[in-house]
Design an enzyme around this catalytic site. Structure first.
Site, PDB file in Angstrom:
ATOM      1  CB  THR A 109      -0.914   0.062   1.222  1.00 10.02           C
ATOM      2  OG1 THR A 109      -0.136   0.376   2.391  1.00 10.02           O
ATOM      3  CG2 THR A 109      -1.671  -1.230   1.433  1.00 10.02           C
ATOM      4  CG  ASP A 110       1.078   5.801  -1.521  1.00  8.81           C
ATOM      5  OD1 ASP A 110       2.106   6.077  -0.866  1.00  8.81           O
ATOM      6  OD2 ASP A 110       0.785   6.383  -2.573  1.00  8.81           O
ATOM      7  CD1 TRP A 111       5.621   5.818   3.933  1.00  5.89           C
ATOM      8  CD2 TRP A 111       5.032   4.313   2.392  1.00  5.89           C
ATOM      9  NE1 TRP A 111       6.688   4.968   3.721  1.00  5.89           N
ATOM     10  CE2 TRP A 111       6.346   4.036   2.791  1.00  5.89           C
ATOM     11  CE3 TRP A 111       4.430   3.473   1.449  1.00  5.89           C
ATOM     12  CZ2 TRP A 111       7.101   2.973   2.280  1.00  5.89           C
ATOM     13  CZ3 TRP A 111       5.178   2.412   0.927  1.00  5.89           C
ATOM     14  CH2 TRP A 111       6.480   2.176   1.341  1.00  5.89           C
TER      15      TRP A 111
END
Length: 618
Positions: free
Chosen positions: A330-332
């Site tokens: 996932t993105d942060w």
């Protein structure tokens, strides 16, 4: 500091191995003669629940003074290195600022020595956002520092040649490997179809076919071969299924930019580069924060939640339809909100804000993700497993993928780097020259008027030059530098990209969003300069700014997306001829932008300059 010595033993059959589990015997996962898949499967069965949980997290790490391991909380990282690696057993980390090449290599070695004290010595995979940039954006990219400096990806796209992108990737790979970076949180292969979107300068434009070819060249340059190897950097292409069509161009890092829209029905166009990335063997993919609005796939409405939470997208589309069996990270910051530098950073839980942190994490794993970027909440995942919310089989499926990449990269056999080699490779002279050449050649010449019948550019004889945004020592290569435009034979002004300044949320100040128009006062001042001297404008085009006012009075208009003053003067003087072509169209007005469709490339009415525009000398 010398390279750490590999601590090896010799098995009864004479095989030399690293005793990773500290038991004085060679286990199958320690046997380099076996395939990465065989070794990963063996190690999977030996790991404790805590070790498996640690593999799911890909957190931020910072380097301590002079390349030491950071102790205590950092400016962005929430945990000391020892707490992260020893207590939480996290072994995927995203490094931010780096010191000198030697200190960076020494830090990498110290980190791997620390990891070698854990129960199975699982090596750390160090990742990075792009770091060959001109823009320092701690949430998206880093300035080149000691590494070779290149145009931003959008500038590379202006070269209109996938092989030039491959050249960059091969050089960047060598610089990364020299300091122990083995995972790239890029390429960003979104299509920049919404002109106002602030992440465009990290894309390769909006032509789906061209971006697809660039994606393949980039991935192959970093990974070297589809199976990865000890000199490869594993790529993480992003942001699946395409992060470009943001409503009104607002970025999904922020609550007001949650919505991703498809008024033109072009969802499939945005998939084209990702299909090619899968063919090229990208090791990992990252979904974006955005949540789709009004999207249907195969006649079924897609849940309006962020793509990292979206099972229809990650499992239904990516895993089942497209057949991707690599890592999904996932993105942060999808689970946990925080405060950084006194600025709030809300969790990007778009569409699931009502869920608590445990339920957000469970939804992410159920959607199909293998890793949670920017998170270190190992206790939450362990709680989910203990409560039966995530099955042991589901955990093993992700752990198997994550271990496989580490074995493919050769990290279990030798995770260390040589500081002397790092010093030789980082910023090597031929690498720097290649980057400087790309900076200059990627510049796009959109207009080149004449003065007394002679083209404004190049400046082939010394002139009196007035400059803004160019250091006097560089400008002196063109002639005598004067401080009054009225005394100049030519005026050169570099313009930063226009945007609306915002700085309420962390990272907001780094993301140039909002208006594409230059300030009226700036336009008036430049008009006044042009009245007394032929005016050359170099406009930074990290987004397709509205250049219309300048066409009325500028003698020449250049654009760049990442070019040093030296590269600019090389072009102005004719030492290098500009070769760039616009990787998008330049809209004529803000009204035309507002009337265009966010998911459709080059969709503004009567553009000022078309996609592909660009002149050269001669």
């Amino acid at each position: 500091m010398p390279v750490p010595q590999l601590k090896t033993l010799t098995a009864e059959d004479g095989t030399v191995f690293r005793d990773l589990d500290h038991d004085q015997r060679m286990a199958p996962f320690e046997d380099a003669r076996l395939t990465p898949a065989e070794r990963a499967e063996d190690l999977l069965g030996r790991l404790s629940p805590a070790e498996k949980v640690g593999l799911f997290f890909h957190d931020i790490i910072e380097v301590g003074p002079q390349g030491t391991l950071m102790e205590g909380d950092g400016a962005v990282a929430r945990s000391s290195t020892r707490r992260l690696v020893l207590d939480k057993l996290i072994n995927h980390v995203n490094v931010h600022a780096l010191p000198s090449p030697r200190e960076s290599a020494e830090w990498s070695n110290a980190l791997q020595e620390l990891a070698a004290t854990t129960p199975h010595s699982i090596p750390v995979t160090v990742s990075t956002d792009p770091r060959h940039s001109f823009v320092e954006n701690s949430g998206a990219a880093f300035a080149a520092g000691a590494m070779s400096a290149w145009p931003e990806p959008l500038g590379l796209a202006a070269l209109d040649d996938p092989e030039r992108v491959r050249e960059f990737a091969e050089i960047a790979r060598q610089e990364y490997v020299a300091v122990g970076i083995r995972s790239s949180l890029h390429p960003q292969i979104d299509l920049g179809t919404e002109p106002r979107w602030g992440r465009q300068f990290h894309t390769f434009g909006n032509d789906s076919s061209f971006v697809a070819e660039v994606a393949a060249a980039y991935i192959e340059g970093f990974q070297l071969d589809r199976g990865l190897g000890p000199t490869s950097v594993a790529t993480m292409a992003k942001h699946f299924p395409g992060g470009g069509p943001q409503l009104d161009g607002e970025d999904a890092h922020f609550p007001y930019g949650r919505e991703q829209v498809y008024p033109g029905g072009r969802f499939d166009d945005h998939l084209v580069p990702f299909r090619r990335a899968l063919e090229a063997g990208t090791s990992a993919l990252m979904p974006y924060y955005g949540m789709p609005i009004g999207l249907e796939l195969d006649g079924e409405a897609v849940e309006e939640v962020g793509f990292g939470f979206n099972r229809q997208i990650l499992t239904g589309l990516l895993r089942e339809q497209l057949g991707f069996d690599g890592v999904i990270c996932t993105d942060w910051g999808l689970v946990t909100g925080t405060t950084v530098f006194g600025r709030p950073l809300p969790a990007r839980a778009w569409g699931v804000e009502h869920l608590d942190e445990l339920d957000r994490l469970v939804k992410i794993i159920d959607a199909g993700a293998d890793q949670l970027g920017g998170e270190a909440r190992t206790e939450l995942l362990q709680q989910a497993v203990d409560q039966g919310l995530i099955s042991p089989e589901r955990v093993d499926a992700s752990v198997r993928r994550l271990l496989l990449v580490k074995f493919q990269l050769g990290l279990f056999d030798n995770p260390f780097v040589d500081p002397d080699v790092a010093t030789e490779v980082i910023g090597r002279e031929d690498f720097v020259r290649a980057g400087l050449r790309a900076q200059a050649e990627s510049m796009v010449l959109l207009h080149n008027g004449t003065v007394d019948g002679v083209p404004t550019l190049p400046v082939t004889t010394p002139l009196a030059v007035y400059v803004e945004g160019v250091p006097a020592e560089e400008a002196a290569r063109l002639g005598e530098v004067v401080t009054d435009p009225a005394e100049a034979d030519v005026a050169v002004v570099r313009l930063p990209a226009p945007f609306d300044p915002r700085d309420d949320l962390f990272l907001e100040g780094f993301f140039h969003q909002g208006s594409l128009e230059y300030r009226p006062g700036l336009v008036a001042r430049l008009r006044a300069i042009a009245a007394v001297a032929p005016l050359v404008i170099d406009a930074n085009l990290e987004r397709p700014a509205i250049l219309t006012p300048f066409t009325e009075f500028a003698a020449a208009i250049l654009t760049d997306v990442g070019a040093s003053p030296a590269a600019l003067v090389d072009v102005l003087s004719g030492t290098v001829a500009p070769q760039g072509r616009l990787p998008f169209e330049i809209p004529r007005s803000t009204a035309a932008v507002r009337a265009s469709q966010s998911d459709v490339a080059d969709d503004s009415q009567d553009p000022l300059f078309p996609h592909g525009a660009g002149l050269t000398y001669g």
